[in-house]
Design a protein around this motif. Sequence first.
Motif, PDB file in Angstrom:
ATOM      1  N   MET A  82       0.773  -1.174  -0.062  1.00 49.61           N
ATOM      2  CA  MET A  82       0.041  -0.122  -0.058  1.00 49.61           C
ATOM      3  C   MET A  82       0.846   1.386   0.052  1.00 49.61           C
ATOM      4  SD  MET A  82      -2.597  -1.324   2.918  1.00 49.61           S
ATOM      5  CE  MET A  82      -4.282  -0.226   2.707  1.00 49.61           C
ATOM      6  N   ASP A  83       1.611   1.431   1.015  1.00 48.55           N
ATOM      7  CA  ASP A  83       2.442   2.775   1.233  1.00 48.55           C
ATOM      8  C   ASP A  83       3.992   2.324   1.847  1.00 48.55           C
ATOM      9  OD1 ASP A  83       1.838   2.108   4.034  1.00 48.55           O
ATOM     10  OD2 ASP A  83       0.938   4.200   4.182  1.00 48.55           O
ATOM     11  N   SER A  84       4.217   1.125   2.114  1.00 52.82           N
ATOM     12  CA  SER A  84       5.431   0.808   2.687  1.00 52.82           C
ATOM     13  C   SER A  84       5.814   1.144   4.030  1.00 52.82           C
ATOM     14  CB  SER A  84       6.724   1.221   1.554  1.00 52.82           C
ATOM     15  OG  SER A  84       7.692   1.180   2.227  1.00 52.82           O
ATOM     16  N   SER A  85       5.137   2.072   4.295  1.00 53.20           N
ATOM     17  CA  SER A  85       5.300   2.840   5.725  1.00 53.20           C
ATOM     18  C   SER A  85       4.608   4.104   5.928  1.00 53.20           C
ATOM     19  CB  SER A  85       6.923   3.100   6.135  1.00 53.20           C
ATOM     20  OG  SER A  85       7.361   4.245   5.657  1.00 53.20           O
ATOM     21  N   THR A  86       4.190   4.369   7.168  1.00 52.65           N
ATOM     22  CA  THR A  86       3.528   5.599   7.304  1.00 52.65           C
ATOM     23  C   THR A  86       4.486   6.590   7.357  1.00 52.65           C
ATOM     24  OG1 THR A  86       1.828   4.227   8.562  1.00 52.65           O
ATOM     25  CG2 THR A  86       2.152   6.959   9.175  1.00 52.65           C
ATOM     26  N   GLY A  87       4.410   7.761   6.769  1.00 57.54           N
ATOM     27  CA  GLY A  87       5.075   8.973   6.411  1.00 57.54           C
ATOM     28  C   GLY A  87       6.286   8.936   7.907  1.00 57.54           C
TER      29      GLY A  87
END
Length: 402
Positions: free
Chosen positions: A271-276
Motif C-alpha cells: 500500500m504505502d510501504s510505511s507511514t510517513g
Amino acid sequence: MATQLAVGERERLNEVFGSFIDETIGIVARQTRDTVSFAVGSPAREALELVGADDLAATVIRREGASALGYTMTEGEPELRAAISADARARGIDADPEEVLVSAGALQAIDLACRVYLRPGDVVVAESPAFANALSAFRNHGAHVVEVAVDGEGLDVAEAARVLRRDGLTPRMFFVVPNFQNPTGETLSDHRRSALLALAATYGALVIEDDPYGLLRYRGKDIAPLAARDSAVEVVSIGSFSKTFLPGLRVGWVIAGRDTIGRMAAAKQTMDSSTGTLGQRIVLEFERRGGSAAHVAKLRDMYHAKQERGRAALEREFAGTGVRWNDPDGGFYFWVRLPQGMSARRLLDVALEEGVAFVPGDAFAIARDHSDALRFSISGPTLDRIDEGVRRLRRAFDRVAS
Ligand SMILES: Cc1ncc(COP(=O)(O)O)c(C=O)c1O
C-alpha cells in the motif's frame, strides 16, 4: 481523456464504495465561506494551531536531517511504537511495542484489518448508524454487513445476538467505536462491552474496537477498553492521533497479536510501504516535549465548551418543535432526530441555502433507515458560530416544515 467505458470493461470493474461524509464535506466546501459547518468531524482550526507544528517540523528536520525524510520501517518508528504501547498499557491494554503497527490513520488500520481477516462473503456486525468509511471498507472487501441498532448504551448487543440467530449467520468480525461513537456520540456501556465479548466468543469471531475519541471525555468515568478485558476472543484495538493532534499527518495505529501485526505489515508493504516518516517523528517530538497530556486537557476544555454551547443552542432554537437530540458525554457529535417523515437530505438542501451544513443520517447506513436523523458535529465552528449556525438551522427547519 476518454471517460466512457466499454460495456465489457465496466463489468470487469469492481464496485467501489467511498464516503458520503467526504462527499458532504465536498458539497460544503463549494458553498460560500460563510457557511457554518456542523458537517466535518475534524479538529477545530484553533486546535490545529495550538500545537506549534511549524516549530515541531523545523526542529525535527534541523536535528535529524535527511533521515526524517527517508523511508522507515513498515511497522513504524520503533520509538513511536514504544510510546503507543506505553499509552496503551496505561489504559490497561497489555501490548508490547512489537504488537503495535503505525498506520496511515485509523482508516488504514481498519482497511488492514479487513485485508488480513476478511474473505468475500464474511459477515461483519457493525453499529447502525456507523462510521460510514468503515462500512465502505467492509463492503469493498466483499463482506456482508449486518447493521445493528445503537441506543443510549451503544451497540444493542442483545439485538445483534437475536439477528444472528434468526438469520443463521456466523459473524467473522464485530466492529465498534466504543467511545462517543461516530456519528451518534453514544458510548458502549461497561456491561455491553462484556456482553459483546461473550457474544463474539460464542462464534469465535474477533472484535475490532476503533477508538479515536476516547480521550475526549467531558463527563463521567472512563470505561475499560474491550482490549483491556479478559476474553477468549481476539480484540484488535485501533487508535489515531487525528482527533487529538494533527489529522493531516495521517498517523494512527493498530494493536494486535504479533502474528496479525506481521500479516498487516505484509499487506501495508503493497500500500504505502510505511507511514510517513516525518509525520511520525513530529508526533514523537510532541510526545518527547511532554506536550500531549496538556494539549489533550486543553482540547477537552475547548470541545466541552462547544458541546455545551451546541446543547444550549439546540434547546433554545428547537424546544417544542418535535426535534430531539441525545446527550453524549464526550467527542464531537450529537445525533439529532427530526419529526417523523422529515427528510434530513431535504433539510440539508434548504440548510445550505441558509448557510449551514450537517451530514444526513442515511450517510451512515447501508440498508437501515436513518433518513430522518442527522449528525451534528460541534468540533469546527467557534462558540458564536455555533449559535449562528443553529439559528440558521431553525430557519431552514421552519421552511421545510411549513
Ligand atoms: C470512528 C472513526 N474512526 C476512524 C476515523 C478516521 O481517523 P483517521 O484520520 O485516523 O484515519 C474517524 C474520523 O472521522 C472516525 O470517526
